[in-house]
Scaffold this motif. Sequence first.
Motif, short mmCIF file in Angstrom:
data_model
loop_
_atom_site.label_atom_id
_atom_site.label_comp_id
_atom_site.label_asym_id
_atom_site.label_seq_id
_atom_site.Cartn_x
_atom_site.Cartn_y
_atom_site.Cartn_z
N ARG A 57 0.47 -1.00 -0.26
CA ARG A 57 0.07 -0.32 -0.27
C ARG A 57 1.04 1.58 0.36
O ARG A 57 0.39 2.43 -0.41
CB ARG A 57 -0.96 -0.08 1.22
N ARG A 58 2.37 1.08 0.98
CA ARG A 58 2.55 2.05 0.90
C ARG A 58 3.67 2.55 -0.29
O ARG A 58 4.07 3.82 -0.49
CB ARG A 58 3.66 2.13 1.62
N ILE A 59 4.72 1.30 -1.21
CA ILE A 59 5.20 1.82 -2.14
C ILE A 59 5.53 0.43 -3.11
O ILE A 59 5.71 1.06 -4.24
CB ILE A 59 6.60 1.20 -1.60
N GLY A 60 3.95 0.38 -3.21
CA GLY A 60 3.71 -0.63 -4.93
C GLY A 60 3.32 -2.21 -4.16
O GLY A 60 4.86 -2.94 -3.88
N ARG A 61 3.10 -2.27 -5.65
CA ARG A 61 3.12 -3.45 -5.50
C ARG A 61 3.51 -4.64 -7.16
O ARG A 61 3.40 -5.48 -7.26
CB ARG A 61 2.40 -4.55 -5.23
N LEU A 62 3.32 -3.70 -7.60
CA LEU A 62 3.46 -3.51 -8.98
C LEU A 62 4.72 -3.11 -10.40
O LEU A 62 4.77 -3.44 -11.40
CB LEU A 62 2.50 -3.44 -9.98
N ARG A 63 6.20 -3.36 -8.94
CA ARG A 63 6.87 -2.59 -9.36
C ARG A 63 8.12 -3.84 -10.26
O ARG A 63 8.02 -4.64 -10.15
CB ARG A 63 7.39 -2.48 -8.72
N ARG A 64 7.70 -3.54 -11.76
CA ARG A 64 8.63 -4.64 -12.80
C ARG A 64 10.27 -4.24 -12.90
O ARG A 64 10.96 -4.17 -13.20
CB ARG A 64 7.89 -3.86 -13.36
N GLN A 65 10.46 -2.25 -12.56
CA GLN A 65 11.93 -1.99 -12.69
C GLN A 65 12.60 -1.40 -11.83
O GLN A 65 11.44 -0.72 -10.79
CB GLN A 65 12.02 -1.59 -14.29
N PRO A 66 13.55 -1.38 -11.19
CA PRO A 66 13.79 -0.60 -9.95
C PRO A 66 13.87 0.68 -10.12
O PRO A 66 13.42 1.63 -11.24
CB PRO A 66 15.32 -0.87 -10.61
N ARG A 67 13.33 1.22 -8.94
CA ARG A 67 12.56 3.33 -8.90
C ARG A 67 14.50 4.42 -9.18
O ARG A 67 15.75 3.30 -8.45
CB ARG A 67 12.82 3.07 -7.13
N VAL A 68 13.82 4.67 -9.60
CA VAL A 68 15.60 5.51 -9.58
C VAL A 68 14.90 6.67 -8.33
O VAL A 68 15.07 7.99 -8.55
CB VAL A 68 15.23 6.61 -10.75
N PRO A 69 16.27 6.86 -7.21
CA PRO A 69 16.03 7.99 -6.80
C PRO A 69 16.83 8.53 -6.28
O PRO A 69 17.83 8.96 -7.27
CB PRO A 69 16.86 6.33 -5.43
N HIS A 70 16.90 9.66 -5.98
CA HIS A 70 18.02 10.97 -6.03
C HIS A 70 18.81 10.05 -5.20
O HIS A 70 18.70 9.80 -3.75
CB HIS A 70 17.21 12.36 -5.23
N PRO A 71 20.04 10.97 -5.45
CA PRO A 71 21.37 10.13 -5.24
C PRO A 71 21.75 10.54 -3.92
O PRO A 71 22.36 9.72 -2.90
CB PRO A 71 22.71 10.90 -5.94
N ASN A 72 21.02 11.19 -2.94
CA ASN A 72 21.73 12.39 -1.85
C ASN A 72 20.36 11.86 -0.74
O ASN A 72 21.31 10.87 0.25
CB ASN A 72 20.74 13.42 -1.51
N GLU A 73 18.94 10.59 -0.78
CA GLU A 73 18.26 9.81 -0.67
C GLU A 73 19.65 8.31 -0.28
O GLU A 73 19.75 7.88 1.03
CB GLU A 73 17.10 9.63 -1.21
N VAL A 74 20.91 7.74 -1.60
CA VAL A 74 20.78 7.05 -1.11
C VAL A 74 22.39 7.25 0.00
O VAL A 74 21.80 6.33 0.71
CB VAL A 74 21.15 6.08 -2.09
N LEU A 75 22.80 8.65 -0.41
CA LEU A 75 24.24 8.86 0.46
C LEU A 75 23.77 8.69 1.90
O LEU A 75 24.32 8.09 2.73
CB LEU A 75 24.50 10.01 -0.21
#
Length: 346
Positions: A57-75
Amino acid sequence: MTGVEQASGPGDWRVYHGTGLVAETPVEVLPTPPPWRQFDGAGVVERPADDSAERDRRIGRLRRQPRVPHPNEVLMVNAALHLGRPLLVTGQPGTGKSSLAYLIAAELGLGPVLTWPVTSRSVLKEAIYHYDAIGRVQAAGAQLPEQADIGDYIRLGPLGTALLPFEKPRVLLIDEFDKSDIDLPNDLLNVFEDGEYEIPELVRLAKRQPEATVLTADRGGTAVVRDGRVRARAFPIVIITSNGEREFPPAFLRRCLRLEMRRPTVEQLGLMVAAQLGETEGVDIRLLIENFVERSERAGGLATDQLLNAVHLAAELATSGAYRTDDEWKDLLAAVWQPLQSTESE
């Protein structure tokens, strides 16, 4: 393979990659925090099974390819993992601040997210534990001693549960922290530093009853508390969200890392829509997203769930053959895309 394994490369210091993919198994190795952020809670508590319905419900259930985050988020997420520090996440409403906790838990396979929604009346004790003294007295008065065990009347809150000695850290979401009372940030400091707390009602009984099985914030969860004291084994991954409506004390900020969530790009919004709604026939999704971004800029920011509402509504109309980009549809969009601010700039 897990989403983490697919994204990792040789010598990569990152554990979290922001893919939005769900791990098939929990991540095997997490970063070792510095010595002053390591804890030695005894008696490992078993982590509950994942709550896939809430996660989807929060992030989706049908993801077929990776999400593209902002680099600063990952950092910054990885810095928080390596340092064992809370992450204070700021940004406009609807930029995905709360969803970040669920993305981390899903990608690393860390089980259900523990959530503490903060209000102006929130106090530290409620997040740690609640003791139903009246219920226990009533049970004793009804001459039901077997129902008066003190552990049955103590329920750990989300923070209290997160600090149990789990083998791997739990993810704790402290949501909309800027709504809190002015004293709450300082009240949290000792808990964040010490990674432990006491339950006075159990401490007083420790000689006669050294162990008590209490309820936890997890659905149907219980845990054994010894000598009335709870100490973390792996400090939780704490995500604190704020809409930037107030300043926090310097002592609190010093103990947190900070991340500002930016507005998603057209590409990021497209992946989010696909993860939540899948393929949508008869609707130009990219055009709808571009219109959303343009209106969001004029309005000073719209929430991503407002876009999802519009796409779902367009898909429903397309299924019935009633989808038309006419004045009626524009009126519907105006209703769904109400500005979050009191006035919209022209």
